[in-house]
Write a protein that holds these residues in place. Structure first.
Motif, PDB file in Angstrom:
ATOM      1  N   ILE A   1       0.915  -1.294  -0.121  1.00 44.59           N
ATOM      2  CA  ILE A   1       0.145   0.120  -0.127  1.00 44.59           C
ATOM      3  C   ILE A   1       0.918   1.232   0.134  1.00 44.59           C
ATOM      4  CG2 ILE A   1      -1.793   1.314   1.180  1.00 44.59           C
ATOM      5  CD1 ILE A   1      -2.820  -1.258   0.104  1.00 44.59           C
ATOM      6  N   PHE A   2       1.655   1.392   1.036  1.00 44.40           N
ATOM      7  CA  PHE A   2       2.406   2.694   1.148  1.00 44.40           C
ATOM      8  C   PHE A   2       3.600   2.898   0.216  1.00 44.40           C
ATOM      9  CE2 PHE A   2       5.062   0.241   4.287  1.00 44.40           C
ATOM     10  CZ  PHE A   2       6.314   0.753   3.660  1.00 44.40           C
ATOM     11  N   THR A   3       4.158   1.650  -0.526  1.00 44.83           N
ATOM     12  CA  THR A   3       5.045   1.943  -1.407  1.00 44.83           C
ATOM     13  C   THR A   3       4.622   2.582  -2.757  1.00 44.83           C
ATOM     14  OG1 THR A   3       4.794  -0.360  -2.006  1.00 44.83           O
ATOM     15  CG2 THR A   3       6.596  -0.002  -0.596  1.00 44.83           C
ATOM     16  N   LYS A   4       3.189   2.715  -2.968  1.00 45.94           N
ATOM     17  CA  LYS A   4       2.549   3.312  -4.206  1.00 45.94           C
ATOM     18  C   LYS A   4       2.869   4.728  -4.008  1.00 45.94           C
ATOM     19  CE  LYS A   4      -0.959  -0.152  -4.755  1.00 45.94           C
ATOM     20  NZ  LYS A   4      -2.374  -0.510  -4.397  1.00 45.94           N
ATOM     21  N   SER A   5       3.278   5.309  -3.105  1.00 46.90           N
ATOM     22  CA  SER A   5       3.684   6.729  -2.779  1.00 46.90           C
ATOM     23  C   SER A   5       5.291   7.322  -3.311  1.00 46.90           C
ATOM     24  CB  SER A   5       3.198   7.247  -1.356  1.00 46.90           C
ATOM     25  OG  SER A   5       1.948   7.729  -1.205  1.00 46.90           O
ATOM     26  N   TYR A   6       5.826   6.004  -3.126  1.00 45.05           N
ATOM     27  CA  TYR A   6       7.380   6.118  -3.471  1.00 45.05           C
ATOM     28  C   TYR A   6       7.494   7.069  -4.868  1.00 45.05           C
ATOM     29  CZ  TYR A   6       9.283   3.006   0.109  1.00 45.05           C
ATOM     30  OH  TYR A   6       9.614   2.565   1.536  1.00 45.05           O
ATOM     31  N   LEU A   7       8.402   7.882  -4.984  1.00 41.63           N
ATOM     32  CA  LEU A   7       9.067   8.637  -6.074  1.00 41.63           C
ATOM     33  C   LEU A   7       9.398   7.725  -7.149  1.00 41.63           C
ATOM     34  CD1 LEU A   7       9.108  11.717  -6.921  1.00 41.63           C
ATOM     35  CD2 LEU A   7      11.356  11.453  -6.255  1.00 41.63           C
ATOM     36  N   LYS A   8       8.735   7.634  -8.197  1.00 46.77           N
ATOM     37  CA  LYS A   8       9.274   6.756  -9.396  1.00 46.77           C
ATOM     38  C   LYS A   8      10.212   7.657 -10.261  1.00 46.77           C
ATOM     39  CE  LYS A   8       5.606   3.952  -8.382  1.00 46.77           C
ATOM     40  NZ  LYS A   8       5.211   4.739  -7.167  1.00 46.77           N
ATOM     41  N   GLU A   9      10.975   6.780 -11.139  1.00 46.46           N
ATOM     42  CA  GLU A   9      11.970   7.255 -11.970  1.00 46.46           C
ATOM     43  C   GLU A   9      11.473   8.604 -12.928  1.00 46.46           C
ATOM     44  OE1 GLU A   9      15.220   6.379 -12.005  1.00 46.46           O
ATOM     45  OE2 GLU A   9      14.903   4.944 -10.422  1.00 46.46           O
ATOM     46  N   LYS A  10      10.298   8.332 -13.191  1.00 44.03           N
ATOM     47  CA  LYS A  10      10.023   9.164 -14.438  1.00 44.03           C
ATOM     48  C   LYS A  10       9.181  10.506 -13.601  1.00 44.03           C
ATOM     49  CE  LYS A  10       5.307   6.877 -14.827  1.00 44.03           C
ATOM     50  NZ  LYS A  10       4.420   6.268 -15.797  1.00 44.03           N
ATOM     51  N   ASP A  11       8.939  10.574 -12.388  1.00 43.53           N
ATOM     52  CA  ASP A  11       8.193  11.450 -11.658  1.00 43.53           C
ATOM     53  C   ASP A  11       9.303  12.662 -11.475  1.00 43.53           C
ATOM     54  OD1 ASP A  11       6.048  10.183 -11.432  1.00 43.53           O
ATOM     55  OD2 ASP A  11       6.315   9.396  -9.466  1.00 43.53           O
ATOM     56  N   THR A  12       8.696  14.027 -11.066  1.00 43.56           N
ATOM     57  CA  THR A  12       9.424  15.143 -10.623  1.00 43.56           C
ATOM     58  C   THR A  12      10.001  15.209  -9.320  1.00 43.56           C
ATOM     59  OG1 THR A  12       7.378  16.212 -10.045  1.00 43.56           O
ATOM     60  CG2 THR A  12       8.068  16.533 -12.248  1.00 43.56           C
ATOM     61  N   ASN A  13      10.509  15.987  -8.900  1.00 40.64           N
ATOM     62  CA  ASN A  13      10.964  16.081  -7.505  1.00 40.64           C
ATOM     63  C   ASN A  13       9.940  16.201  -6.413  1.00 40.64           C
ATOM     64  OD1 ASN A  13      13.677  15.686  -8.710  1.00 40.64           O
ATOM     65  ND2 ASN A  13      13.840  18.192  -8.730  1.00 40.64           N
ATOM     66  N   VAL A  14       8.990  16.370  -6.615  1.00 45.29           N
ATOM     67  CA  VAL A  14       7.730  16.710  -5.778  1.00 45.29           C
ATOM     68  C   VAL A  14       6.729  15.493  -5.936  1.00 45.29           C
ATOM     69  CG1 VAL A  14       6.012  17.989  -4.663  1.00 45.29           C
ATOM     70  CG2 VAL A  14       8.123  18.971  -5.337  1.00 45.29           C
ATOM     71  N   ILE A  15       6.217  14.630  -4.918  1.00 42.91           N
ATOM     72  CA  ILE A  15       5.321  13.713  -4.936  1.00 42.91           C
ATOM     73  C   ILE A  15       3.879  14.469  -4.703  1.00 42.91           C
ATOM     74  CG2 ILE A  15       4.180  11.675  -3.817  1.00 42.91           C
ATOM     75  CD1 ILE A  15       7.033  10.897  -3.195  1.00 42.91           C
ATOM     76  N   CYS A  16       3.105  14.478  -5.631  1.00 39.18           N
ATOM     77  CA  CYS A  16       1.865  15.241  -5.223  1.00 39.18           C
ATOM     78  C   CYS A  16       0.727  14.266  -4.524  1.00 39.18           C
ATOM     79  CB  CYS A  16       1.096  15.573  -6.703  1.00 39.18           C
ATOM     80  SG  CYS A  16       2.003  16.665  -7.514  1.00 39.18           S
ATOM     81  N   SER A  17       0.194  14.944  -3.442  1.00 39.90           N
ATOM     82  CA  SER A  17      -0.796  13.844  -2.625  1.00 39.90           C
ATOM     83  C   SER A  17      -2.232  13.480  -3.487  1.00 39.90           C
ATOM     84  CB  SER A  17      -1.174  14.823  -1.419  1.00 39.90           C
ATOM     85  OG  SER A  17      -1.990  16.290  -1.739  1.00 39.90           O
ATOM     86  N   THR A  18      -2.430  12.229  -3.173  1.00 39.29           N
ATOM     87  CA  THR A  18      -3.843  11.977  -3.698  1.00 39.29           C
ATOM     88  C   THR A  18      -4.922  11.555  -2.723  1.00 39.29           C
ATOM     89  OG1 THR A  18      -2.831   9.584  -3.732  1.00 39.29           O
ATOM     90  CG2 THR A  18      -2.273  10.942  -5.517  1.00 39.29           C
TER      91      THR A  18
END
Length: 449
Positions: A216-233
């Motif tokens: 569940i919580f690893t789905k919030s990890y920053l992916k390679e293609k993502d920017t430097n900021v994780i947007c909340s969902t």
């Protein structure tokens, strides 16, 4: 009607249950005599019981609170009221079931009733199971919260293991169900972690629970293609609860499993520090501090490769002054990350003191702090009472056997509601007076210049 008069008023249905009362009235009315099965769909016996016992509004227990029972009632009053609430967890109305679940949870959070709960363990488990399976979001949340408190009451042992065996698969199903309510999944994740922490005696079940929460919580990890900021969902709060429950269970894992988890998550977890949700940043920071504590407990010379970049990120969060963030969030974040930075850089933990009754407990590690915070979230204001009397929690925090106090000592320690009101009023007046003097001085200075 005043509570004391209501408690002593004669019951309209006599000594019998609701079903027998309904059958008697049917027979006297001249209808054909038949055997009425309790809790059947045809018979409104539960509703009859609620009217006869005075529990048509189970939420009144939560409004009155345990304090009313402490001051005015007895143990028998509490148990009598709880029996009625437990009956109402099988009511046809979803709102009544939810209110009854919350009422039982509030009572068990504020009192240690081991014998009472032990006798009704199977009934409570069946009610929780039914509400989790068939209920909607709010009812599922109330049922999961009650399951956590139920295991806290019983402590580790056969009874809690049976509860986990019964409810564990249902909790796991709700947590992983993308169509279920986010709030229900969040409460179930916390419940699953707490119940597993207390009850599990099977190492494979512990590993299975860790894996479920990880997914569940690893789905919030920053992916390679993502920017430097994780947007909340909308799922962010679920991910936070899963992360905190996972961290709690990691504290009771064997060293070999802890090492595996550290290798897997140590370099990915810092990415959550860039999430735009302050609660996620704080949860990730505290989890990192706890992981460092576990790692250094196993290896005193533990070395983290990306220490420079991590400390730079933590220092930025500890001194964050971004204007687009709320002041309350920034203040809370800076306070937490100052402690996290000290833990990572200096291996230091700011000791906290928790007072309950005549005792006090020192929280001197991140493991102890996380465990305390988790159980306090579940028990709420009843945490202090459970620390005094609950043998399981006293064993967890190494407090020894409960301290026995006589009734006179307890009465002198307790502050009445009226005395509390007087104290708060006096404090408010003192603050107001101090502010007024300060304003007068500023006015005088202004006039002088």
């Amino acid at each position: 009607m005043p509570k004391n008069k209501k408690r002593n008023a004669p019951r309209r249905c006599g000594g019998g249950g609701g079903g027998s009362g309904a059958a008697t009235s049917a027979a006297t009315a001249g209808g054909p005599h038949r055997t009425v099965q309790p809790f059947s769909d045809e018979d409104a016996s539960i509703e009859t019981m609620s009217h006869c016992s005075g529990y048509s509004d189970p939420s009144s227990f939560a409004e009155d609170g345990p304090e009313v029972l402490d001051e005015e009632g007895t143990q028998e009053d509490l148990e009598y009221k709880l029996k009625g609430l437990i009956d109402l967890t099988l009511d046809k109305s979803a709102k009544t079931r939810q209110a009854a679940l919350e009422g039982v949870k509030n009572a068990l959070s504020s009192k240690v009733l081991y014998e009472f709960v032990l006798e009704r363990r199977m009934t409570l488990t069946d009610s929780i199971e039914r509400c989790l399976k068939k209920g909607k979001s709010d009812e599922q949340r109330a049922a999961a919260a009650l399951a956590s408190v139920l295991c806290i009451q019983l402590g580790p042992g056969f009874e809690s293991e049976e509860i986990l065996k019964t409810l564990g698969p249902i909790l796991k199903k709700i947590i992983c169900d993308a169509t279920a309510s986010i709030q229900a999944r969040q409460t179930c994740a916390t419940c699953f972690g707490v119940c597993c922490f207390i009850a599990t005696d099977d190492i494979t079940e512990l590993y299975s629970t860790l894996e479920c929460l990880e997914n569940i919580f690893t789905k919030s990890y920053l992916k390679e293609k993502d920017t430097n900021v994780i947007c909340s969902t909308p799922n962010t709060m679920l991910h936070i609860s899963s992360l905190l429950a996972w961290t709690l269970l990691l504290t009771i894992c064997p060293i070999s499993e802890v090492k595996k988890k550290l290798e897997l998550h140590f370099h990915k977890l810092p990415s959550l520090l860039s999430c735009d949700d302050v609660n996620m940043r704080i949860a990730a920071g505290e989890s990192l501090a706890l992981l460092f504590e576990l790692a250094r407990g196993m290896e005193s010379d533990f070395f983290y490769e990306d220490m420079d970049s991590l400390t730079q990120m933590l220092r930025a969060l500890a001194t964050d002054g971004n204007k687009h963030r709320a002041k309350v969030d920034k203040r809370k974040q800076r306070s937490v990350f100052r402690d996290v930075l000290r833990a990572v850089e200096e291996r230091d933990f700011p000791t906290e003191t928790v007072k309950f009754g005549p005792e006090r407990m020192y929280i001197d590690s991140w493991v102890k702090k996380h465990t305390y915070d988790t159980f306090k979230e579940v028990l709420g204001s009843g945490m202090q009472y459970h620390l005094q009397t609950n043998e399981f929690l006293r064993n967890v925090f190494e407090l020894g056997p409960p301290v026995m106090l006589d009734a006179a000592t307890l009465k002198t320690m307790k502050i009445s509601r009226f005395e509390r009101h007087l104290y708060n009023s006096a404090a408010f007046k003192a603050r107001t007076k101090a502010r007024s003097k300060c304003r007068d001085k500023r006015a005088d200075v202004g006039e002088f210049f």
